[in-house]
Design a protein around this motif. Structure first.
Motif, PDB file in Angstrom:
ATOM      1  N   HIS A 191       0.858  -1.134   0.003  1.00  0.00           N
ATOM      2  CA  HIS A 191      -0.016   0.135   0.174  1.00  0.00           C
ATOM      3  C   HIS A 191       0.891   1.337  -0.069  1.00  0.00           C
ATOM      4  CE1 HIS A 191      -3.717  -2.512   0.517  1.00  0.00           C
ATOM      5  NE2 HIS A 191      -2.900  -3.044   1.367  1.00  0.00           N
ATOM      6  N   ALA A 192       1.970   1.137  -0.599  1.00  0.00           N
ATOM      7  CA  ALA A 192       2.663   2.423  -0.864  1.00  0.00           C
ATOM      8  C   ALA A 192       2.441   3.317  -1.552  1.00  0.00           C
ATOM      9  CB  ALA A 192       4.366   1.841  -1.203  1.00  0.00           C
ATOM     10  N   GLY A 193       1.374   3.147  -2.318  1.00  0.00           N
ATOM     11  CA  GLY A 193       0.896   4.200  -3.334  1.00  0.00           C
ATOM     12  C   GLY A 193       1.910   4.204  -4.624  1.00  0.00           C
ATOM     13  N   ASP A 194       1.520   5.357  -5.364  1.00  0.00           N
ATOM     14  CA  ASP A 194       2.020   5.637  -6.497  1.00  0.00           C
ATOM     15  C   ASP A 194       3.616   5.954  -6.137  1.00  0.00           C
ATOM     16  OD1 ASP A 194      -0.323   5.135  -7.697  1.00  0.00           O
ATOM     17  OD2 ASP A 194      -0.761   7.416  -8.212  1.00  0.00           O
ATOM     18  N   ALA A 195       4.307   5.812  -7.459  1.00  0.00           N
ATOM     19  CA  ALA A 195       5.766   6.193  -7.757  1.00  0.00           C
ATOM     20  C   ALA A 195       5.745   7.723  -8.096  1.00  0.00           C
ATOM     21  CB  ALA A 195       6.346   5.224  -8.469  1.00  0.00           C
ATOM     22  N   TRP A 209      12.612 -14.424   0.550  1.00  0.00           N
ATOM     23  CA  TRP A 209      13.226 -13.368   1.362  1.00  0.00           C
ATOM     24  C   TRP A 209      12.373 -11.828   0.984  1.00  0.00           C
ATOM     25  CZ3 TRP A 209      18.849 -13.066   3.171  1.00  0.00           C
ATOM     26  CH2 TRP A 209      19.036 -12.012   4.244  1.00  0.00           C
ATOM     27  N   SER A 210      12.142 -11.771  -0.298  1.00  0.00           N
ATOM     28  CA  SER A 210      11.564 -10.577  -0.904  1.00  0.00           C
ATOM     29  C   SER A 210      10.356 -11.301  -1.875  1.00  0.00           C
ATOM     30  CB  SER A 210      12.403  -9.767  -1.650  1.00  0.00           C
ATOM     31  OG  SER A 210      13.618  -9.239  -0.912  1.00  0.00           O
ATOM     32  N   PRO A 211       9.268 -11.434  -1.299  1.00  0.00           N
ATOM     33  CA  PRO A 211       8.335 -12.153  -1.829  1.00  0.00           C
ATOM     34  C   PRO A 211       7.669 -11.456  -3.151  1.00  0.00           C
ATOM     35  CG  PRO A 211       7.761 -12.296   0.413  1.00  0.00           C
ATOM     36  CD  PRO A 211       8.994 -11.099   0.341  1.00  0.00           C
ATOM     37  N   ALA A 212       7.568 -12.176  -4.099  1.00  0.00           N
ATOM     38  CA  ALA A 212       7.027 -11.332  -5.546  1.00  0.00           C
ATOM     39  C   ALA A 212       5.785 -10.979  -5.192  1.00  0.00           C
ATOM     40  CB  ALA A 212       7.121 -12.309  -6.709  1.00  0.00           C
ATOM     41  N   GLU A 213       5.031 -11.608  -4.603  1.00  0.00           N
ATOM     42  CA  GLU A 213       3.410 -11.244  -4.272  1.00  0.00           C
ATOM     43  C   GLU A 213       3.177 -10.027  -3.600  1.00  0.00           C
ATOM     44  OE1 GLU A 213      -0.457 -11.571  -4.720  1.00  0.00           O
ATOM     45  OE2 GLU A 213       0.749 -12.703  -5.423  1.00  0.00           O
ATOM     46  N   LYS A 214       3.972  -9.670  -2.878  1.00  0.00           N
ATOM     47  CA  LYS A 214       3.928  -8.055  -2.378  1.00  0.00           C
ATOM     48  C   LYS A 214       4.156  -6.992  -3.349  1.00  0.00           C
ATOM     49  CE  LYS A 214       5.010  -8.907   2.496  1.00  0.00           C
ATOM     50  NZ  LYS A 214       5.879  -8.522   3.825  1.00  0.00           N
ATOM     51  N   CYS A 215       5.074  -7.396  -4.334  1.00  0.00           N
ATOM     52  CA  CYS A 215       5.222  -6.606  -5.334  1.00  0.00           C
ATOM     53  C   CYS A 215       3.979  -6.486  -6.272  1.00  0.00           C
ATOM     54  CB  CYS A 215       6.636  -6.630  -6.138  1.00  0.00           C
ATOM     55  SG  CYS A 215       7.957  -6.476  -5.115  1.00  0.00           S
ATOM     56  N   ARG A 216       3.453  -7.606  -6.365  1.00  0.00           N
ATOM     57  CA  ARG A 216       2.302  -7.791  -7.340  1.00  0.00           C
ATOM     58  C   ARG A 216       1.254  -6.974  -6.915  1.00  0.00           C
ATOM     59  NH1 ARG A 216       3.111 -13.768  -7.694  1.00  0.00           N
ATOM     60  NH2 ARG A 216       4.059 -14.010  -9.746  1.00  0.00           N
ATOM     61  N   GLN A 217       0.922  -6.934  -5.398  1.00  0.00           N
ATOM     62  CA  GLN A 217       0.081  -6.394  -4.587  1.00  0.00           C
ATOM     63  C   GLN A 217       0.144  -4.643  -4.697  1.00  0.00           C
ATOM     64  OE1 GLN A 217      -0.172  -7.722  -0.651  1.00  0.00           O
ATOM     65  NE2 GLN A 217      -0.433  -9.743  -1.400  1.00  0.00           N
ATOM     66  N   ARG A 218       1.551  -4.384  -4.624  1.00  0.00           N
ATOM     67  CA  ARG A 218       1.583  -2.999  -4.780  1.00  0.00           C
ATOM     68  C   ARG A 218       1.352  -2.238  -6.310  1.00  0.00           C
ATOM     69  NH1 ARG A 218       6.631   1.002  -5.415  1.00  0.00           N
ATOM     70  NH2 ARG A 218       5.509   3.163  -5.154  1.00  0.00           N
ATOM     71  N   VAL A 219       1.681  -3.096  -7.373  1.00  0.00           N
ATOM     72  CA  VAL A 219       1.199  -2.631  -8.648  1.00  0.00           C
ATOM     73  C   VAL A 219      -0.313  -2.686  -8.648  1.00  0.00           C
ATOM     74  CG1 VAL A 219       1.386  -3.385 -11.031  1.00  0.00           C
ATOM     75  CG2 VAL A 219       3.381  -3.431  -9.838  1.00  0.00           C
ATOM     76  N   SER A 220      -1.061  -3.742  -8.143  1.00  0.00           N
ATOM     77  CA  SER A 220      -2.302  -3.579  -8.448  1.00  0.00           C
ATOM     78  C   SER A 220      -3.234  -2.658  -7.444  1.00  0.00           C
ATOM     79  CB  SER A 220      -3.068  -5.030  -7.841  1.00  0.00           C
ATOM     80  OG  SER A 220      -2.766  -5.330  -6.409  1.00  0.00           O
TER      81      SER A 220
END
Length: 281
Positions: A191-195, A209-220
């Motif tokens: 939930h970091a928001g936009d870049a 260690w750095s789950p890809a799923e969290k990055c998928r969630q960030r993008v979604s």
């Protein structure tokens, strides 16, 4: 001209072209982390309450500067290392690669002057200000195009990269801004928001260690109104998939790290294309 002479001339031309983009010897440089001065509002409120406002203190930092031969001005990339400190991929592999592409490179050493060995079991909150100190330093170099500087981070350095370039983050308090950002296997905040700048994030599908799923969630969860945020996830890849020094898999604090040649090459090509797109004149 004979064929032999023609070949000699051609080889000489190729060597000369390669030499033009060869890295000069790494130069050890000194600069400071960026500090955020109290705002006029904070100063006024403190004065009204009869309180003294403590001024932030900059942290002295070290960096390794590499550049193509020539006067420039060159686009540039600032590199942030991971929680284990500077390793071969951040100290040698990526700087050499980036210089061969025509970029000046500054590798930030966040640990030495702080007497820190690693932060793999902890967190260094003020590290997010290091890249902006590096940005100020690099922007004053005559061979650098200050309008074309990207930030690139690995693991914990990738986290710092995303934190430094998120909307409503610290960038709004800075005098200078990055042009683009690249984050290798960071832990994304869903939930970091936009870049604030075009961003490329690269993760391994099997990274524990750095789950890809969290990055998928960030993008979604992006609003769709900010700069583009690209996400690439590599099947079969673990943490540190671009690090050739981890040719033999190892476990670090219970997490698997291992080099993946296919994922590494694909990611390198993606970074090359991304930087060409966003750091072009």
């Amino acid at each position: 001209m004979t064929i032999a002479k023609l070949l000699v001339s051609l080889i000489a031309s190729l060597i000369g072209a390669a030499h033009a983009f060869s890295a000069s010897a790494d130069e050890l440089v000194h600069f400071e982390s960026k500090v955020v001065e109290p705002s006029p509002f904070q100063q006024r409120k403190a004065a009204e309450q009869g309180k003294a406002i403590s001024r932030p203190v900059a942290t002295p930092l070290l960096g390794y500067l590499s550049r193509p031969n020539g006067d420039g001005p060159f686009p540039a990339v600032i590199i942030m290392h991971g929680c284990g400190g500077i390793r071969p991929n951040t100290k040698t592999d990526w700087p050499e690669r980036l210089v061969s592409w025509g970029y000046a490179v500054l590798v930030v050493d966040s640990f030495t002057t702080r007497n820190i060995k690693d932060t793999c079991q902890g967190y260094l909150p003020d590290r997010v200000f290091d890249p902006y100190g590096a940005l100020d330093f690099l922007s004053t170099e005559s061979f650098v195009d200050a309008q074309r500087i990207a930030l690139m981070g690995f693991s914990a350095g990738g986290i710092a990269t995303l934190e430094a370039t998120k909307a409503e983050g610290n960038e709004q308090f800075m005098d200078r801004e990055f042009k683009a950002a690249v984050a290798y296997y960071p832990v994304c905040a869903p939930h970091a928001g936009d870049a604030t700048v075009p961003t490329l994030t690269l993760n391994g599908e099997l990274d524990d260690w750095s789950p890809a799923e969290k990055c998928r969630q960030r993008v979604s969860n992006l609003s769709g109104n900010g700069p583009p945020v690209e996400l690439e996830i590599y099947p079969g890849a673990y943490h540190d998939f671009d690090s050739r020094d981890v040719a033999v898999a190892k476990s670090v604090l219970g997490h698997r790290e291992v080099y993946n040649a296919l994922a590494a090459q694909q990611s390198i090509e993606s970074v090359h294309t991304f930087l060409q797109k966003y750091l072009a004149r």
